[in-house]
Design a protein around this motif. Sequence first.
Motif, PDB file in Angstrom:
ATOM      1  N   LYS A  36      -5.494   9.270  -5.068  1.00 24.61           N
ATOM      2  CA  LYS A  36      -4.747   8.358  -5.931  1.00 24.61           C
ATOM      3  C   LYS A  36      -5.093   6.919  -5.633  1.00 24.61           C
ATOM      4  CE  LYS A  36      -0.902  10.862  -7.660  1.00 24.61           C
ATOM      5  NZ  LYS A  36       0.461  10.816  -8.104  1.00 24.61           N
ATOM      6  N   THR A  37      -5.641   6.680  -4.458  1.00 28.26           N
ATOM      7  CA  THR A  37      -5.981   5.309  -4.104  1.00 28.26           C
ATOM      8  C   THR A  37      -7.413   5.272  -3.613  1.00 28.26           C
ATOM      9  OG1 THR A  37      -5.380   5.536  -1.792  1.00 28.26           O
ATOM     10  CG2 THR A  37      -3.625   4.948  -3.304  1.00 28.26           C
ATOM     11  N   ALA A  66      -7.340  -1.491 -11.667  1.00 23.68           N
ATOM     12  CA  ALA A  66      -5.945  -1.236 -11.287  1.00 23.68           C
ATOM     13  C   ALA A  66      -5.089  -0.915 -12.503  1.00 23.68           C
ATOM     14  CB  ALA A  66      -5.386  -2.464 -10.572  1.00 23.68           C
ATOM     15  N   ALA A  67      -4.129  -0.045 -12.278  1.00 18.31           N
ATOM     16  CA  ALA A  67      -3.208   0.327 -13.356  1.00 18.31           C
ATOM     17  C   ALA A  67      -2.319  -0.854 -13.704  1.00 18.31           C
ATOM     18  CB  ALA A  67      -2.357   1.504 -12.901  1.00 18.31           C
ATOM     19  N   ALA A  68      -1.899  -0.889 -14.930  1.00 12.54           N
ATOM     20  CA  ALA A  68      -1.043  -2.007 -15.351  1.00 12.54           C
ATOM     21  C   ALA A  68       0.367  -1.843 -14.816  1.00 12.54           C
ATOM     22  CB  ALA A  68      -1.003  -2.075 -16.866  1.00 12.54           C
ATOM     23  N   ASP A 120       1.413  -2.775   6.793  1.00 11.26           N
ATOM     24  CA  ASP A 120       1.241  -3.372   5.477  1.00 11.26           C
ATOM     25  C   ASP A 120       1.724  -4.811   5.474  1.00 11.26           C
ATOM     26  OD1 ASP A 120       0.190  -2.910   3.059  1.00 11.26           O
ATOM     27  OD2 ASP A 120       1.751  -1.568   2.346  1.00 11.26           O
ATOM     28  N   GLY A 170      -1.895  -0.632   7.496  1.00  9.31           N
ATOM     29  CA  GLY A 170      -1.125  -0.246   6.328  1.00  9.31           C
ATOM     30  C   GLY A 170      -1.658   0.937   5.558  1.00  9.31           C
ATOM     31  N   SER A 171      -2.765   1.484   6.008  1.00 13.84           N
ATOM     32  CA  SER A 171      -3.329   2.612   5.290  1.00 13.84           C
ATOM     33  C   SER A 171      -4.140   3.419   6.281  1.00 13.84           C
ATOM     34  CB  SER A 171      -4.200   2.085   4.147  1.00 13.84           C
ATOM     35  OG  SER A 171      -5.291   2.933   3.916  1.00 13.84           O
ATOM     36  N   GLN A 187       0.803  -1.225   0.000  1.00 10.96           N
ATOM     37  CA  GLN A 187       0.000   0.000   0.000  1.00 10.96           C
ATOM     38  C   GLN A 187       0.837   1.276   0.000  1.00 10.96           C
ATOM     39  OE1 GLN A 187      -3.480  -0.164   2.702  1.00 10.96           O
ATOM     40  NE2 GLN A 187      -2.778  -2.187   3.209  1.00 10.96           N
ATOM     41  N   ARG A 197      -0.704  -1.323  -7.174  1.00 11.75           N
ATOM     42  CA  ARG A 197      -1.420  -1.005  -8.405  1.00 11.75           C
ATOM     43  C   ARG A 197      -0.671  -1.454  -9.654  1.00 11.75           C
ATOM     44  NH1 ARG A 197      -4.955   3.474  -7.176  1.00 11.75           N
ATOM     45  NH2 ARG A 197      -5.071   4.064  -9.340  1.00 11.75           N
TER      46      ARG A 197
END
Lengths: 507, 328
Positions: B9-10, B326-328, B196, B263-264, A91, A138
């Motif tokens: 961003k998340t 999700a981004a590649a 995390d 973790g966040s 994360q 991601r």
Amino acid sequence: MLLSMQNISKSFAGIPALREASLEIAPGEAMALVGQNGAGKSTLVKILTGAYTRDSGTIRFGGRDVAFGSPAESQAGGIATIYQEINLAPQRSVAENIYLSREPRRFGFLDRAAMREGARKVLKTFNLDIDVDLPVARFSAATRQMVAIARSVTQNARLLIMDEPTSSLDEREVVVLFETIRTLKKRGVAILFIGHRLDELYAICERVTIMRDGQTVAVSDMAAMPKMELVRHMLDRELAAFQAMASSKVEGPEKPVRMEADAIGSGVRVRDVDLTIRQGEISGLAGLLGSGRSETARILFGDDRFDKGSLRFEGQERRYREPADAIADGIGLVSEDRKVDGIIPDMSIRENMTLALLPRLRKAGIVDRARQEEIVRHFIKALGVKCASPDQPIKELSGGNQQKVLLARWLCTDPKVLIVDEPTRGIDIGAKAEILKLLRSLADEGLSVLMISSELEELLAAADRVTVLSDGRSVAELPRAALSEASLLAAMAHQDAEHQNPAGNVS
Amino acid sequence: MFPAILKPKTSGDLARLCVIVALFGLIAFGALRYDNFLSSFNMLSFLRYNSMFCLIALGMAFVIISGGIDLSVGAVAAMASVCAAMLSNHSWYAGLAAGVGAGLAAGLLNGFMVAKMRIQPFIATLAMMLAAYGTALLLANNQSVSVSYETGFTIIGQDDFLGFPIPAWIALAAFVLGWIVLERRPSGRHILAVGDGEMTAKLMGLNVDRTLVAVYAISGALAGLAGVILASQFGAGQPTEGIGWELFAIASVVVGGTLLTGGSGSVGATLAGALLLSMVFNILNFENGLGWISLSAYWQSVIRGGFLLVVVVLQARLNKHSHEGAAA
């Protein structure tokens, strides 16, 4: 030599994991480290990185005797490890992951600008242009791996240990990874590459160290070591113990097909597998570690879905959504790791054995104890489970007897197909032969058995035909008549001409 | 904080943005519906009373971000309020130090149990919760302990500074410091990394044990501070107060977009979460005042529970959504 480990020994609870093993790597060199499960590779690496302490032996790194006390110490000393999956905080952002534990600071505060800038710069040297503020979760596995490598580069690592770095990458990503490895080698960084895909080892490594049973059995230039030879070194075992019990069956007409997978694939682990399971036969599934055997089994059992190919059961198209669907067709799976997803240690033999059968043992909503007792007694006798009573906790039994209870768990549901993954792992030699004999007699009664095994002698002794997997593809189906140590080895060391060498030529 | 949070961003960022929007939404609702909702009297007493809950929510946020949980905060606050009351006759700062010190000691012990003895945080802090309640009752002899009104101790909880309640100043300072630690100090990043994945953090060379001890110590000290405010505001150490505070704190943190898996998380959104849940009660009082309905105070718990459920469901949706894209 940059690294020289000599005569390293290590025992766990009196059982030797390493016996005088050695490993040497020169600067700028990629050394392949290969061996079967339990050969001692990971123990050796963990001793090097300080996760374990050695019982005896010497380690010299960069010209000095070293004894790292923890992964943090070995990192500080210039050894970085890229683990298979878990080497980044998912994360946290890319930039943070690169600098975690060594963050650039200004007056005690994070210097975020410097962190971003540094991260961008180091990633650019690997031709990677990504938003370094995004969390690493991601990105794809390949990108995450690049980030982990970038992290080690900023730590000025002189030795980079890569544990199966290609296991979750597709072919294009492997090319990029190998490009990165070449860049690192040019800078004088040494690479220890632990892997099972032979083509890849030949493509990127200069030398190879082969381990077996806790010992270093061969060190050679890659170019001087043919594949067959390499596989033989990895697997070499006594064959004598098993030869006596080879199948007495004579080749008859082809038995009817019970289950058939056609060009089946799922993700990168299973790419293209053809597999036929026949009634009353033991089909073997062979291949090196990481070739996709267990993953294939999980697809057949409905535990993983396939995204390519087709699956037929008794002639009918099937697409299992979950194991319950496969079980309904009469498919059972005895998994590789008894301890993790097989036995429930504190429950009794009786309870363990009838776990899968419980729904059918109900009478007015409660378990019919009388019938349960009857079934359990029958199988304890039929399989020769040695125990004090059905109510003994299963953890008190030997490995071989635990395995029998697990087999009985499926057998009492009267299955048509039984998949056994490494059925004799961790079982003594006498019990091994007994388990194999049991599987044989079950097959003779009409059950279809799919036996996954890393042990050649076991396959040779028990299987009616063997399908060999390599890198997620079925590369050969060997009928009984064509089965021999040589033919199996040749198939396992297989190099498919069409399947392009993923990273070009040997560098 | 705001520029970053306005550019999510998340999915976590998005969830946190949502709670801040929801808080302003609730304030707007109150302002439009009730005449005196935005009156300085209402706002200031709201802040004065709820500051201590915000403090324990902040401590809880640190613990949860590190992947743990602290069930002892309510009991520790009660114990700290007793300790503070008992020493408040020496001087106001003796009372303050006693309360914060008692909380810090409990927190350090929690951290020691979790980091060094490897006891599950749930169990370790549950044990601490029982022990702290017992200690509070023993020290107070099973009754409230009156604070001294001569040493100025009551100023901490009851007076204003520059027209703003002192407890609110304290909470504000704690949140600013907390934000700096989490967002701008390396140690804050380490707390997030430990949450995390402890194994990963260890492999990356972080001192996991020290980080864990630190977060439980922070949580304990803030619970102690909340206990001091409690004693000062109500004029007595309250050994039987604080029951359920830990659950309120956990709810605030979750509503604030912090994942219970660690973790966040964010300090600002935790504050918003705590204020949001507190405001439910305030709004309920006003609604009763309108005279159309009459809901007892017990309803606030039901409403908060509903709120929590909605937020968690929304978060799960957002998470799923962002994973699929999700981004590649």
